[in-house]
Motif scaffolding. Structure first.
Motif, mmCIF file in Angstrom:
data_model
loop_
_atom_site.group_PDB
_atom_site.id
_atom_site.type_symbol
_atom_site.label_atom_id
_atom_site.label_comp_id
_atom_site.label_asym_id
_atom_site.label_seq_id
_atom_site.Cartn_x
_atom_site.Cartn_y
_atom_site.Cartn_z
ATOM 1 N N THR A 108 0.834 -1.212 0.000
ATOM 2 C CA THR A 108 0.000 0.000 0.000
ATOM 3 C C THR A 108 0.862 1.253 0.000
ATOM 4 O O THR A 108 0.600 2.206 -0.763
ATOM 5 N N ILE A 109 1.904 1.282 0.828
ATOM 6 C CA ILE A 109 2.805 2.445 0.872
ATOM 7 C C ILE A 109 3.502 2.620 -0.473
ATOM 8 O O ILE A 109 3.641 3.746 -0.985
ATOM 9 N N THR A 110 3.929 1.512 -1.087
ATOM 10 C CA THR A 110 4.599 1.595 -2.394
ATOM 11 C C THR A 110 3.655 2.143 -3.451
ATOM 12 O O THR A 110 4.052 2.983 -4.279
ATOM 13 N N ILE A 111 2.405 1.696 -3.446
ATOM 14 C CA ILE A 111 1.431 2.187 -4.428
ATOM 15 C C ILE A 111 1.165 3.678 -4.214
ATOM 16 O O ILE A 111 1.101 4.457 -5.183
ATOM 17 N N VAL A 112 1.052 4.107 -2.963
ATOM 18 C CA VAL A 112 0.819 5.527 -2.681
ATOM 19 C C VAL A 112 1.996 6.367 -3.179
ATOM 20 O O VAL A 112 1.806 7.422 -3.818
ATOM 21 N N PHE A 113 3.233 5.926 -2.888
ATOM 22 C CA PHE A 113 4.398 6.676 -3.384
ATOM 23 C C PHE A 113 4.461 6.679 -4.902
ATOM 24 O O PHE A 113 4.835 7.685 -5.520
ATOM 25 N N ALA A 114 4.069 5.569 -5.535
ATOM 26 C CA ALA A 114 4.074 5.521 -7.003
ATOM 27 C C ALA A 114 3.050 6.496 -7.579
ATOM 28 O O ALA A 114 3.333 7.201 -8.568
ATOM 29 N N VAL A 115 1.884 6.570 -6.984
ATOM 30 C CA VAL A 115 0.850 7.500 -7.462
ATOM 31 C C VAL A 115 1.302 8.943 -7.259
ATOM 32 O O VAL A 115 1.145 9.785 -8.140
ATOM 33 N N VAL A 116 1.886 9.226 -6.085
ATOM 34 C CA VAL A 116 2.379 10.580 -5.827
ATOM 35 C C VAL A 116 3.494 10.934 -6.811
ATOM 36 O O VAL A 116 3.529 12.046 -7.370
ATOM 37 N N ALA A 117 4.397 10.014 -7.055
ATOM 38 C CA ALA A 117 5.480 10.273 -8.014
ATOM 39 C C ALA A 117 4.927 10.476 -9.415
ATOM 40 O O ALA A 117 5.380 11.370 -10.154
ATOM 41 N N PHE A 118 3.966 9.665 -9.812
ATOM 42 C CA PHE A 118 3.352 9.818 -11.140
ATOM 43 C C PHE A 118 2.678 11.182 -11.276
ATOM 44 O O PHE A 118 2.818 11.857 -12.298
ATOM 45 N N VAL A 119 1.941 11.580 -10.234
ATOM 46 C CA VAL A 119 1.273 12.881 -10.280
ATOM 47 C C VAL A 119 2.284 14.012 -10.358
ATOM 48 O O VAL A 119 2.125 14.980 -11.103
ATOM 49 N N LEU A 120 3.372 13.919 -9.575
ATOM 50 C CA LEU A 120 4.404 14.964 -9.612
ATOM 51 C C LEU A 120 5.076 15.031 -10.974
ATOM 52 O O LEU A 120 5.336 16.143 -11.487
#
Length: 96
Positions: free
Chosen positions: A80-92
């Motif tokens: 879950t933490i990895t997916i959240v960081f991936a989504v945040v990185a993608f958005v950035l």
């Protein structure tokens, strides 16, 4: 006419070779009863040992299951933490 059963357990003779009246008058029956009692004692001990082994195995299995559940929850948390960081990185990357 009914026979009265001899139930005396008072030993005959000296203490070293003491036998009861029942053993004196009915040696075969007394030997059979003694053998059956020995068998029952062995079975009781084996069943008690088996119960102890089953209790130990159940305890160990419950500990293993608890550890598995903890590892499973930790893995889900990390995914879950990895997916959240991936989504945040993608958005950035996409919008910044």
């Amino acid at each position: 006419m009914q026979k009265k059963a001899n139930t005396s357990v008072r030993p005959l003779g000296n203490d070293i070779n003491a036998i009861t009246w029942y053993e004196f008058w009915h040696p075969r029956k007394a030997a059979a009863l003694a053998a059956e009692q020995d068998y029952n004692d062995r079975v009781f001990d084996e069943n008690a040992n088996q119960d102890d082994l089953e209790a130990d195995m159940t305890y160990k299995l419950s500990l293993m299951e608890k550890e598995f559940e903890e590892k499973k929850l930790e893995t889900i948390k990390m995914i879950t933490i990895t997916i959240v960081f991936a989504v945040v990185a993608f958005v950035l990357v996409k919008y910044v």
